[in-house]
Motif scaffolding. Structure first.
Motif, PDB file in Angstrom:
ATOM      1  N   GLU B 268      20.549  65.664  40.828  1.00  0.00           N
ATOM      2  CA  GLU B 268      19.585  66.769  39.933  1.00  0.00           C
ATOM      3  C   GLU B 268      19.717  66.249  38.508  1.00  0.00           C
ATOM      4  OE1 GLU B 268      21.564  70.200  42.528  1.00  0.00           O
ATOM      5  OE2 GLU B 268      22.851  69.111  40.871  1.00  0.00           O
ATOM      6  N   TYR B 269      20.862  65.775  38.256  1.00  0.00           N
ATOM      7  CA  TYR B 269      20.784  64.772  37.015  1.00  0.00           C
ATOM      8  C   TYR B 269      19.491  64.205  36.035  1.00  0.00           C
ATOM      9  CZ  TYR B 269      22.827  64.318  32.377  1.00  0.00           C
ATOM     10  OH  TYR B 269      23.160  64.858  31.027  1.00  0.00           O
ATOM     11  N   GLU B 270      19.796  63.208  37.142  1.00  0.00           N
ATOM     12  CA  GLU B 270      18.085  62.509  36.762  1.00  0.00           C
ATOM     13  C   GLU B 270      16.996  62.733  36.813  1.00  0.00           C
ATOM     14  OE1 GLU B 270      17.710  59.240  35.979  1.00  0.00           O
ATOM     15  OE2 GLU B 270      20.603  59.119  35.209  1.00  0.00           O
ATOM     16  N   ILE B 271      16.881  63.658  37.889  1.00  0.00           N
ATOM     17  CA  ILE B 271      16.213  64.573  37.622  1.00  0.00           C
ATOM     18  C   ILE B 271      15.669  65.242  35.992  1.00  0.00           C
ATOM     19  CG2 ILE B 271      14.459  66.258  38.798  1.00  0.00           C
ATOM     20  CD1 ILE B 271      15.613  64.873  41.469  1.00  0.00           C
ATOM     21  N   TYR B 272      16.859  66.276  35.748  1.00  0.00           N
ATOM     22  CA  TYR B 272      16.780  66.858  34.992  1.00  0.00           C
ATOM     23  C   TYR B 272      16.190  66.439  33.511  1.00  0.00           C
ATOM     24  CZ  TYR B 272      18.261  70.939  31.902  1.00  0.00           C
ATOM     25  OH  TYR B 272      18.377  71.403  30.737  1.00  0.00           O
ATOM     26  N   ARG B 273      17.091  65.113  33.412  1.00  0.00           N
ATOM     27  CA  ARG B 273      17.080  64.591  32.433  1.00  0.00           C
ATOM     28  C   ARG B 273      15.037  64.199  32.353  1.00  0.00           C
ATOM     29  NH1 ARG B 273      21.552  60.785  31.565  1.00  0.00           N
ATOM     30  NH2 ARG B 273      20.011  58.666  30.865  1.00  0.00           N
ATOM     31  N   TYR B 274      14.438  64.004  32.957  1.00  0.00           N
ATOM     32  CA  TYR B 274      13.177  64.282  33.110  1.00  0.00           C
ATOM     33  C   TYR B 274      12.345  65.667  31.911  1.00  0.00           C
ATOM     34  CZ  TYR B 274      12.537  59.150  35.492  1.00  0.00           C
ATOM     35  OH  TYR B 274      12.195  58.433  35.947  1.00  0.00           O
ATOM     36  N   LEU B 275      12.999  66.604  33.475  1.00  0.00           N
ATOM     37  CA  LEU B 275      12.619  67.300  32.420  1.00  0.00           C
ATOM     38  C   LEU B 275      13.017  67.700  31.916  1.00  0.00           C
ATOM     39  CD1 LEU B 275      11.680  70.382  32.734  1.00  0.00           C
ATOM     40  CD2 LEU B 275      14.075  71.196  33.817  1.00  0.00           C
ATOM     41  N   ASP B 276      14.262  67.455  30.557  1.00  0.00           N
ATOM     42  CA  ASP B 276      14.365  67.687  29.449  1.00  0.00           C
ATOM     43  C   ASP B 276      13.818  66.834  28.186  1.00  0.00           C
ATOM     44  OD1 ASP B 276      16.208  68.954  27.749  1.00  0.00           O
ATOM     45  OD2 ASP B 276      16.631  67.212  27.172  1.00  0.00           O
ATOM     46  N   LEU B 278      10.450  66.152  28.963  1.00  0.00           N
ATOM     47  CA  LEU B 278       9.143  65.826  29.214  1.00  0.00           C
ATOM     48  C   LEU B 278       8.823  67.546  28.098  1.00  0.00           C
ATOM     49  CD1 LEU B 278       6.323  65.802  30.661  1.00  0.00           C
ATOM     50  CD2 LEU B 278       7.459  67.605  31.914  1.00  0.00           C
ATOM     51  N   ILE B 279      10.091  68.769  27.789  1.00  0.00           N
ATOM     52  CA  ILE B 279       9.912  69.594  27.943  1.00  0.00           C
ATOM     53  C   ILE B 279       9.996  69.097  26.153  1.00  0.00           C
ATOM     54  CG2 ILE B 279      10.945  71.498  26.627  1.00  0.00           C
ATOM     55  CD1 ILE B 279      11.429  71.835  29.981  1.00  0.00           C
ATOM     56  N   ALA B 280      10.455  68.096  25.830  1.00  0.00           N
ATOM     57  CA  ALA B 280      11.190  68.256  24.510  1.00  0.00           C
ATOM     58  C   ALA B 280       9.718  67.370  24.027  1.00  0.00           C
ATOM     59  CB  ALA B 280      11.744  66.399  24.166  1.00  0.00           C
ATOM     60  N   GLU B 281       8.961  66.461  24.881  1.00  0.00           N
ATOM     61  CA  GLU B 281       8.453  65.626  23.973  1.00  0.00           C
ATOM     62  C   GLU B 281       7.007  66.856  23.939  1.00  0.00           C
ATOM     63  OE1 GLU B 281       7.379  62.229  26.682  1.00  0.00           O
ATOM     64  OE2 GLU B 281       8.856  62.036  26.407  1.00  0.00           O
ATOM     65  N   THR B 310       4.288  66.316  37.017  1.00  0.00           N
ATOM     66  CA  THR B 310       4.425  65.652  36.233  1.00  0.00           C
ATOM     67  C   THR B 310       5.722  64.693  36.036  1.00  0.00           C
ATOM     68  OG1 THR B 310       3.448  67.568  35.221  1.00  0.00           O
ATOM     69  CG2 THR B 310       4.048  65.355  34.097  1.00  0.00           C
ATOM     70  N   ILE B 311       6.339  65.204  36.604  1.00  0.00           N
ATOM     71  CA  ILE B 311       8.013  65.177  36.398  1.00  0.00           C
ATOM     72  C   ILE B 311       7.515  63.613  37.760  1.00  0.00           C
ATOM     73  CG2 ILE B 311       9.908  65.298  37.085  1.00  0.00           C
ATOM     74  CD1 ILE B 311      10.499  67.964  35.801  1.00  0.00           C
ATOM     75  N   ALA B 312       7.292  64.300  38.684  1.00  0.00           N
ATOM     76  CA  ALA B 312       7.027  62.973  39.704  1.00  0.00           C
ATOM     77  C   ALA B 312       6.329  61.781  39.383  1.00  0.00           C
ATOM     78  CB  ALA B 312       6.771  64.311  41.385  1.00  0.00           C
ATOM     79  N   LYS B 313       5.341  62.478  39.185  1.00  0.00           N
ATOM     80  CA  LYS B 313       4.032  61.134  38.726  1.00  0.00           C
ATOM     81  C   LYS B 313       5.181  60.538  37.574  1.00  0.00           C
ATOM     82  CE  LYS B 313       0.162  63.320  39.211  1.00  0.00           C
ATOM     83  NZ  LYS B 313      -0.957  64.838  37.984  1.00  0.00           N
TER      84      LYS B 313
END
Lengths: 134, 321
Positions: B268-276, B278-281, B310-313
């Protein structure tokens, strides 16, 4: 996300005086500035203070003393810190310390002494500036 | 890794540094934990939880003293809350642990929750592993003062001890779901105060009302931690419960479940980091979508779905590299 390294501060009261109002006010101010403050309470021996600093891996130690025993306690604390390889910790003093004693304490490696009337923002800025240099 | 080697050799300094490295998620932290993991499994993990002011820190101090009398080494993780407004924290649990704070075989680490809500901090379980690998016989986790629903301790400790004190509300509080369900042992601390016996009766009734068949009946122990009363009995019960867990095979079960939930959290945390990131960018993009969603031009469900895609990609792209 990436947690910047939070500044961890040990606020300690060495010696026998039981007045920790000042130390608590400072601890609270540092907390409100976003630091993690480890407060250990009154009547700490130099050994207890140094052990706490070691285990908690703090960046800074604030020694608050009102009893006048700084001339004995501060050198002992500095000696123990060096013994345990903690010479790189920023050590600051506060409380009631006569100006005449300050040069000697600084020679021991205590970076600065903050007396009554100093604003907590001064202290916060001092810690931030000196840690970012290190 | 050098730091891990130093920890294995018994360096307290390295132990403290490694905990900082992992807690701050600095480079090398995950690699260090990979080396630490195979060394774990020997320490027994005691969780102590309860409302603010129930006496968790004092009790931790006294339990530790009792364990030290039996020549066991102890690591303590004491957790206090982080301010949601400033990010700062005042960690004051050491004040009540003076009795053991200068014992060489006791290591105390204060930690701030840093935004975690379950009563622990994110780095708690890693810190437990580090203390375990270091060679501590027992690791005691003292949670933040909890209310009704902060039950992460169950998934982190081998045994959960719930500390309560007289004067904490009526008997309905005792049968609500959540915190009152997790005690392997109940401690009524400050038992020299009025209402202690009534509280014991209420907890007993609550346990008696339970329709779930349990092999272990949680004992209720009265203590006055400041006076050292009841501590011996408590430690006996902790060991009794340990024997029960070992004999029944439940210890292995609990530990397996713990790893299961840890793995899920890590993912979960790893995925959350991608999300984080992504939103920051794409701050402006998200702000615009938000505006449209507020004005009902778009719906939030679609945005969520697209973001996941997008995260999955991104993840699969990274995996190919």
């Amino acid at each position: 996300m990436n947690q910047d390294k939070r500044i961890r501060v040990l606020v300690a009261k060495p010696g026998l005086d039981g007045h920790d109002r000042g130390a608590k006010v400072i601890a609270r101010a540092l907390r409100d500035s976003g630091m993690e403050v480890i407060y250990t309470g009154i009547r700490q021996t130099p050994e207890q203070i140094v052990d706490a600093a070691l285990q908690e891996d703090v960046d800074t130690i604030l020694l608050s003393i009102l009893s006048g025993a700084h001339g004995f306690l501060f050198p002992r604390i500095m000696e123990l810190l060096k013994e345990k390889g903690l010479g790189d910790i920023l050590v600051l003093g506060g409380g009631i310390i006569p100006e005449d004693d300050v040069p000697e304490l600084k020679e021991l490696g205590i970076s600065e002494i903050f007396g009554p009337g100093m604003s907590s923002q001064t202290l916060i800025n001092y810690i931030r500036e000196n840690l970012s240099q290190g | 890794m050098e730091l891990v080697d130093e920890v294995r050799k018994g360096s307290v300094r390295a132990l403290a540094k490694l905990i900082t490295l992992v807690e701050n998620e600095m480079p090398g932290g995950v690699e260090a934990m990979e080396e630490i993991y195979p060394l774990t499994g020997n320490a027994y993990i005691i969780g102590i939880t309860g409302p603010p002011g129930a006496g968790k820190s004092t009790l931790t101090d006294r339990i530790t003293k009792e364990l030290r009398r039996k020549n066991c080494t102890v690591g303590i993780i004491a957790i206090d809350p982080t301010s949601p407004f400033t990010g700062g924290a005042l960690l004051g649990d050491r004040v009540r642990m003076q009795g053991v704070s200068s014992d060489e075989d006791v290591f105390i680490r204060s930690m701030a929750t840093r935004g975690s809500l379950g009563g622990l901090s994110r780095a708690t379980s890693d810190t437990v592993k580090i203390l375990d690998a270091y060679g501590k016989d027992y690791v005691i986790i003292e949670t933040v003062g909890v209310g009704q629903d902060e039950v992460d301790i169950v998934r982190t400790a081998d045994i959960s001890i719930l500390v309560v004190m007289p004067g904490g509300g009526d008997d309905i509080q005792a049968i609500k779901a959540g915190i009152m369900e997790i005690g392997d042992i109940f401690v009524v601390n400050k038992a020299d105060r009025d209402g202690a016996d009534r509280l014991v009766t209420e907890i007993k009734m609550m346990l008696g009302l339970s329709s779930v068949e349990r092999e272990w009946t949680s004992p209720i122990i009265k203590t006055v931690a400041t006076e050292d009363q009841g501590i011996g009995t408590l430690v006996e019960k902790i060991n009794e419960h340990r024997e029960f867990l070992v004999k029944s095979g439940m210890l292995a079960c609990r530990r397996k479940e713990r790893i299961r939930s840890e793995i899920i959290k890590m993912i979960e945390y790893e995925i959350y980091r991608y999300l984080d990131s992504l939103i920051a960018e794409n701050k402006d993009f998200f702000e615009q979508r938000l505006e449209d969603i507020v004005n009902k031009k778009e719906d939030p469900y679609l945005l969520a779905k697209k973001t996941v895609e997008t995260i999955a990609k991104r993840i699969s792209k990274n995996a190919n590299v």
